[in-house]
Scaffold this active site. Structure first.
Site, PDB file in Angstrom:
ATOM      1  N   THR A  12       0.806  -1.223   0.000  1.00 54.67           N
ATOM      2  CA  THR A  12       0.000   0.000   0.000  1.00 54.67           C
ATOM      3  C   THR A  12       0.839   1.274   0.000  1.00 54.67           C
ATOM      4  O   THR A  12       0.485   2.264  -0.641  1.00 54.67           O
ATOM      5  CB  THR A  12      -0.910   0.005   1.251  1.00 54.67           C
ATOM      6  OG1 THR A  12      -1.801  -1.095   1.138  1.00 54.67           O
ATOM      7  CG2 THR A  12      -1.709   1.273   1.374  1.00 54.67           C
ATOM      8  N   ASP A  54       1.955  -6.592  -4.571  1.00 52.99           N
ATOM      9  CA  ASP A  54       1.020  -6.517  -3.448  1.00 52.99           C
ATOM     10  C   ASP A  54       1.422  -7.696  -2.589  1.00 52.99           C
ATOM     11  O   ASP A  54       1.564  -8.817  -3.097  1.00 52.99           O
ATOM     12  CB  ASP A  54      -0.416  -6.689  -3.965  1.00 52.99           C
ATOM     13  CG  ASP A  54      -1.454  -6.570  -2.853  1.00 52.99           C
ATOM     14  OD1 ASP A  54      -1.297  -7.261  -1.824  1.00 52.99           O
ATOM     15  OD2 ASP A  54      -2.413  -5.814  -3.006  1.00 52.99           O
ATOM     16  N   SER A  56       0.047  -9.641  -0.782  1.00 54.29           N
ATOM     17  CA  SER A  56      -0.815 -10.825  -0.808  1.00 54.29           C
ATOM     18  C   SER A  56      -0.359 -11.785  -1.900  1.00 54.29           C
ATOM     19  O   SER A  56      -0.701 -12.957  -1.881  1.00 54.29           O
ATOM     20  CB  SER A  56      -2.269 -10.427  -1.051  1.00 54.29           C
ATOM     21  OG  SER A  56      -2.731  -9.725   0.076  1.00 54.29           O
ATOM     22  N   THR A  86       1.396  -4.703   4.195  1.00 56.45           N
ATOM     23  CA  THR A  86       1.137  -5.148   5.564  1.00 56.45           C
ATOM     24  C   THR A  86       0.552  -6.569   5.633  1.00 56.45           C
ATOM     25  O   THR A  86       0.676  -7.236   6.650  1.00 56.45           O
ATOM     26  CB  THR A  86       0.159  -4.199   6.288  1.00 56.45           C
ATOM     27  OG1 THR A  86      -1.084  -4.181   5.579  1.00 56.45           O
ATOM     28  CG2 THR A  86       0.715  -2.799   6.391  1.00 56.45           C
ATOM     29  N   THR A 254      -1.238 -23.030  18.818  1.00 45.51           N
ATOM     30  CA  THR A 254      -2.557 -22.552  19.239  1.00 45.51           C
ATOM     31  C   THR A 254      -3.076 -21.479  18.282  1.00 45.51           C
ATOM     32  O   THR A 254      -2.304 -20.684  17.746  1.00 45.51           O
ATOM     33  CB  THR A 254      -2.540 -22.001  20.668  1.00 45.51           C
ATOM     34  OG1 THR A 254      -3.865 -21.532  20.978  1.00 45.51           O
ATOM     35  CG2 THR A 254      -1.564 -20.851  20.847  1.00 45.51           C
ATOM     36  N   GLN A 255      -4.388 -21.484  18.066  1.00 42.68           N
ATOM     37  CA  GLN A 255      -4.987 -20.406  17.267  1.00 42.68           C
ATOM     38  C   GLN A 255      -5.308 -19.196  18.141  1.00 42.68           C
ATOM     39  O   GLN A 255      -5.780 -18.181  17.648  1.00 42.68           O
ATOM     40  CB  GLN A 255      -6.215 -20.882  16.499  1.00 42.68           C
ATOM     41  CG  GLN A 255      -7.319 -21.445  17.335  1.00 42.68           C
ATOM     42  CD  GLN A 255      -8.456 -21.997  16.470  1.00 42.68           C
ATOM     43  OE1 GLN A 255      -9.514 -21.397  16.417  1.00 42.68           O
ATOM     44  NE2 GLN A 255      -8.246 -23.113  15.810  1.00 42.68           N
ATOM     45  N   CYS A 256      -5.075 -19.316  19.459  1.00 42.21           N
ATOM     46  CA  CYS A 256      -5.258 -18.147  20.337  1.00 42.21           C
ATOM     47  C   CYS A 256      -4.186 -17.111  20.034  1.00 42.21           C
ATOM     48  O   CYS A 256      -3.067 -17.453  19.661  1.00 42.21           O
ATOM     49  CB  CYS A 256      -5.137 -18.539  21.806  1.00 42.21           C
ATOM     50  SG  CYS A 256      -6.410 -19.676  22.348  1.00 42.21           S
TER      51      CYS A 256
HETATM   52  N1  ASP Z   1      -2.596  -5.580   0.119  1.00 40.95           N
HETATM   53  C1  ASP Z   1      -1.580  -4.695   0.651  1.00 40.95           C
HETATM   54  C2  ASP Z   1      -0.270  -5.465   0.743  1.00 40.95           C
HETATM   55  O1  ASP Z   1      -0.115  -6.216   1.651  1.00 40.95           O
HETATM   56  C3  ASP Z   1      -1.995  -4.195   1.979  1.00 40.95           C
HETATM   57  C4  ASP Z   1      -1.034  -3.246   2.625  1.00 40.95           C
HETATM   58  O2  ASP Z   1       0.090  -3.002   2.211  1.00 40.95           O
HETATM   59  O3  ASP Z   1      -1.417  -2.670   3.669  1.00 40.95           O
HETATM   60  O4  ASP Z   1       0.551  -5.330  -0.103  1.00 40.95           O
END
Ligand code: ASP
Length: 318
Positions: A12, A54, A56, A86, A254-256
């Site tokens: 981002t 990105d 992702s 992020t 754990t998923q906690c």
């Molecule tokens: N989809 C973006 C990424 O991870 C989200 C971000 O940067 O906040 O590249």
């Protein structure tokens, strides 16, 4: 010489509006120099990962590209700032903490929730904070600097999808000695590690599905509470036995958000202990994922992995 290398991987931070939403864009350096006047006080070069992503879309091979750029430049800079999306920042920050152990210069990973140039964007502050952090003589190893916080790279989780304070360390910080290793660049294998969230009624089909991928070497189960999975009336355990029989390593986490796995505390956790599942201790899932990839890429066999798994290599577990 007191110059920092900013490595822009995408995310981002430098994105612009594309046809179908935000998308990575070039020219970040000129936009930064134009829009963030305080950068005049910092000496830096900026290079882009090619192509920008990105986060992702991150694949574990991208970790090698990032490490290579840092290692190639290590004699020319006093520190590194990695701009990253992020979404998978916690994975990359963890991976860098393992691969770059022993690097003499600090590495600070940052990003932003809102793109540079958008009103109220956290991009300028996060970058300036990161440049200030990387310049401090007591900054060692890989850190995450985000939302005003200075965090240990392999202890962070993304805890908020929109807030400026996107990352926290739910299980706190762990001190470690950064000097005991040499940084390495490794060939990570996509598909070697699967991360599976256990849910009520989860069935064998979920495990059998990932077992179809012959690149698979380990399954990290995000189990309930202190390490429990469905047993009564469930075929899930049978599939885990099949996975174990084919040599796939099982990890029980754990998923906690906080706390640790205490395997075998309940009957519903006994099967995993029987199958020799490695407990995830208080590692984050992202750190466990990166640690397995690191150990596999280093060529560690099952025995070596079992031995190193329970050791803190760089503060990833307490
Ligand atoms: N989809 C973006 C990424 O991870 C989200 C971000 O940067 O906040 O590249």
């Amino acid at each position: 010489m007191n110059k920092v290398l900013i490595l822009n991987t995408g995310g981002t931070f430098g994105m612009v509006q594309g046809d179908a939403g935000l998308t990575p864009a070039a020219d970040l350096e000129s936009r930064l120099r134009e829009q963030v006047s305080q950068l005049e006080h910092h000496s830096f070069d900026l290079i882009d990962l090619n192509p920008l992503i990105d986060s992702s879309d991150l694949r574990v091979e991208d970790w090698s590209r990032i490490c290579e750029m840092i290692l190639n430049a290590q004699h020319s800079y006093t520190g590194f700032v990695v701009i990253h999306g992020t979404d998978t920042l916690a994975y990359t920050a963890s991976a860098l903490s393992f691969a770059l152990r022993g690097l003499s210069q600090p590495v600070v990973v940052t990003g932003s929730q809102y793109p540079l140039g958008v009103e109220g964007s956290d991009a300028p502050t996060n970058l300036l904070d990161s440049l200030n952090l990387v310049a401090q003589p007591n900054t060692v190893g890989v850190r995450v600097c985000f939302g005003g916080l200075n965090l240990q790279a392999n202890r962070v989780r993304k805890v908020d999808a929109q807030d400026y304070v996107a990352f926290q360390m739910p299980n706190g910080e762990v001190s470690y000695n950064n000097e005991v290793a040499q940084p390495v660049n490794l060939n990570y294998q996509t598909g070697a590690v699967a991360l599976i969230l256990v849910y009520p009624g989860i069935s064998a089909a979920v495990i059998d599905g990932v077992l179809q991928d012959d690149r698979l070497r380990a399954i990290i189960l995000l189990s309930f509470g202190s390490g429990n999975i469905p047993t009564a009336g469930s075929d899930f355990g049978e599939a885990l036995k099949r996975a174990h029989a084919t040599g796939v390593l099982l990890v029980n986490m754990t998923q906690c958000l906080k706390g640790r796995v205490i395997q075998g505390a309940y009957e519903t956790g006994a099967l995993l202990a029987e199958l020799g599942a490695l407990p995830g201790f208080d590692m984050t899932p992202e750190a466990a994922f990166a640690k397995l990839h690191y150990l596999f890429a280093k060529g560690a066999d099952k025995k070596a992995i079992e031995a190193q798994w329970q050791q803190s290599l760089c503060g990833e577990l307490s």
